[in-house]
Scaffold this motif. Structure first.
Motif, PDB file in Angstrom:
ATOM      1  N   ASP A 442       0.819  -1.216   0.000  1.00 27.63           N
ATOM      2  CA  ASP A 442       0.000   0.000   0.000  1.00 27.63           C
ATOM      3  C   ASP A 442       0.846   1.256   0.000  1.00 27.63           C
ATOM      4  OD1 ASP A 442      -2.138  -1.677   0.052  1.00 27.63           O
ATOM      5  OD2 ASP A 442      -2.362  -1.588   2.260  1.00 27.63           O
ATOM      6  N   GLU A 443       2.152   1.144   0.515  1.00 34.42           N
ATOM      7  CA  GLU A 443       3.001   2.311   0.611  1.00 34.42           C
ATOM      8  C   GLU A 443       3.717   2.627  -0.696  1.00 34.42           C
ATOM      9  OE1 GLU A 443       5.656   1.606   3.773  1.00 34.42           O
ATOM     10  OE2 GLU A 443       4.093   1.371   5.318  1.00 34.42           O
ATOM     11  N   ASP A 445       4.204   3.989  -4.228  1.00 31.48           N
ATOM     12  CA  ASP A 445       3.500   4.995  -5.022  1.00 31.48           C
ATOM     13  C   ASP A 445       3.465   4.577  -6.482  1.00 31.48           C
ATOM     14  OD1 ASP A 445       6.151   5.165  -5.453  1.00 31.48           O
ATOM     15  OD2 ASP A 445       6.317   7.341  -5.199  1.00 31.48           O
ATOM     16  N   ASP A 446       2.762   5.320  -7.264  1.00 29.56           N
ATOM     17  CA  ASP A 446       2.595   4.978  -8.681  1.00 29.56           C
ATOM     18  C   ASP A 446       3.889   5.111  -9.464  1.00 29.56           C
ATOM     19  OD1 ASP A 446      -0.030   4.524  -8.092  1.00 29.56           O
ATOM     20  OD2 ASP A 446      -0.714   6.534  -8.729  1.00 29.56           O
ATOM     21  N   ARG A 449       5.905   1.959  -8.830  1.00 28.70           N
ATOM     22  CA  ARG A 449       5.290   0.808  -9.480  1.00 28.70           C
ATOM     23  C   ARG A 449       5.509   0.856 -10.994  1.00 28.70           C
ATOM     24  NH1 ARG A 449       0.784   1.362  -7.433  1.00 28.70           N
ATOM     25  NH2 ARG A 449       0.848  -0.261  -5.821  1.00 28.70           N
TER      26      ARG A 449
END
Length: 510
Positions: A442-443, A445-446, A449
């Motif tokens: 969840d930590e 960021d885009d 990723r």
């Protein structure tokens, strides 16, 4: 041109026998039957074609029994006369239509060698009983074609039996004459020949020649009587097919108590041994090779062991090796000398010529058996050293291939390897960076990723799907698709299921 349609009996020769017939005419018997090679073709023969195999076998039995055909004695090889095996081969030929026998077929049916079968066929041609229609060929590289023969009856057969022949058409060849009549004396002879032609000729058995048995007091005096055997002028196909125990092949049946019946002896009850003791079989020794045979044997073995001599003609190699073979050289000594001179690698255009050049000074340099033995020892040592070098080279190359391992090409994987080596001992690191990403999914960021997806796409393009496959195995396919996307996960799994990535990895490491 008018062709004579009747075969007339020639005038009796001084040495010819004349047999009177019932009509008062005398039939002149020919003195000899011999057909030269130029007249052994159907187009040049004086004989006539037999109507069928049965009629032809009558002529074969007459020629074999008359003794008029005698092979030329100036020959060193060949038959000494027409025997039972010649009649058996003639019977095999009479069953073929068309008469196109292969030598291999005749050797299989008779058990003879090819040379012996050719001798019997030559005897039938020389006796005027066979004529070539087509002569077989043995072309190298092509199929072997069998000869085709015509079954013919010699002119001497018609003359001796008084057979009248007629040429139906004037334009027809002379060998198409047909029989139109026979004399009364010839009818009786033809009746006897018909019985022999109707009887099947058995295949002669191969029997070893035995020494003549000494006369025993137990044998009947009628067994060795002058009148019990066949006459010297009896036909070959006649005679007894059964051989007595202690008699000759043409002896009598042993009447008079030579061998008592089995029921009256103690052999039937098993209380006594057989009167005919078997001689102990001696071990057969191989045929000793002469000088030429030793050359061919040496050439054959050398062509099998030397790679650049394979395919060369054995007679040519035997001629090249004639000096060293006569001097007593062995295959090992010749190979040792060739190793000393230096042999080429690969294909040689003319192996026999190169071998002759390499053996030019062999007898001068290695002129004693001791020198040849030293050369063989040196050659064997060189062979052992070359074999050891090949083994060592193979092991070294295998170890170098196994040790040639490169690190990961991914920058993130390289950082994790460096962190793992830099971490103090006793702390447990996660299995890979994917597990850490799973804990803090969840930590992420885009931007990070997107960077991981770009890195995974580059690795898949290079044929390395391990990064995405490990994510699927450790995190599950759903988590891997959330992190990398469904398209990259499907591409990685499809690439891992094939062997394409192995080829790409091997090309990459080169």
């Amino acid at each position: 041109m008018n062709v004579s349609t009747t075969v007339k009996a020639p005038t009796a020769m001084p040495g010819a026998r004349a047999s009177p017939s019932s009509d008062g005419t005398a039939l002149a018997a020919p003195s000899e039957i011999w057909v030269p090679e130029s007249s052994q073709w159907l187009s040049t023969t004086r004989s006539r074609v037999a109507s069928d195999g049965y009629t032809w076998m009558q002529g074969v039995h007459w020629v074999a029994g008359s003794g008029l055909y005698q092979p030329r004695r100036h020959r060193r090889t060949g038959l000494r006369g027409m025997g039972p095996m010649t009649l058996y081969i003639a019977q095999l030929l009479s069953e073929l239509s068309p008469c196109r026998p292969g030598v291999t077929y005749l050797t299989r049916r008779t058990g003879l060698t090819k040379r012996a079968v050719e001798y019997h066929l030559a005897a039938l041609r020389e006796a005027g009983l066979l004529a070539w229609i087509v002569r077989g060929t043995r072309v190298q590289g092509g199929p072997a074609l069998a000869s085709e023969f015509a079954l013919i009856l010699p002119v001497e057969f018609d003359v001796a039996l008084g057979i009248r022949t007629l040429l139906r058409e004037e334009t027809a060849p002379p060998y198409t004459r047909a029989a139109t009549g026979i004399s009364e004396a010839g009818r009786k002879v033809m009746a006897r020949l018909a019985k022999r032609a109707a009887r099947r000729v058995r295949k002669p058995r191969k029997t070893a020649p035995k020494a003549p048995a000494k006369p025993s007091s137990k044998t009947s005096p009628t067994a060795n009587a002058p009148g019990t055997g066949h006459a010297s002028g009896a036909p070959v196909s006649g005679g007894s097919r059964c051989t007595p125990m202690r008699g000759g092949a043409d002896g009598g049946s042993g009447a008079g108590g030579v061998v008592p019946p089995l029921e009256t002896t103690s052999v039937a009850s098993g209380s006594s041994k057989s009167p005919t003791e078997k001689s102990p079989s001696k071990p057969r020794r191989g045929r000793r090779l002469n000088k030429v045979g030793h050359r061919f044997e040496l050439a054959t073995r050398l062509a099998q062991e030397v790679p650049w001599l394979r395919g060369a003609a054995t007679p040519r190699l035997a001629w090249v090796l004639r000096d060293v073979a006569d001097a007593g050289w062995t295959v090992e000594e010749i190979r040792a000398w060739l190793h000393h001179r230096g042999t080429p690698e690969g294909h040689v255009h003319r192996p026999s010529g190169l071998l002759a050049a390499l053996l030019r000074q062999a007898l001068t340099v290695l002129d004693t058996p001791a020198k040849r033995g030293q050369a063989v020892d040196a050659w064997r040592a060189a062979q052992h050293a070359a074999r050891h070098d090949r083994i060592t080279h193979t092991r070294t190359r295998t170890h170098a291939h196994d040790a040639d391992l490169t690190g990961p090409t991914s920058l993130a994987a390289q950082r994790e390897v460096a962190d793992a080596f830099a971490r103090p001992t006793g702390t447990l690191a996660p299995d890979n960076h994917l597990s850490a990403q799973a804990d803090h999914a969840d930590e992420i960021d885009d931007a990070l990723r997107q960077k991981c997806r770009e890195e995974a796409e580059q690795l898949i393009a290079l044929g390395e799907p391990d990064l995405v496959v490990e994510a699927v195995q450790n995190l599950g396919r759903a988590a891997a698709e959330t992190h990398y996307g469904k398209r990259l996960v499907a591409s990685a799994l499809r690439l891992a299921a094939t062997t394409a990535h192995l080829t790409l990895n091997r090309l990459t490491h080169r």
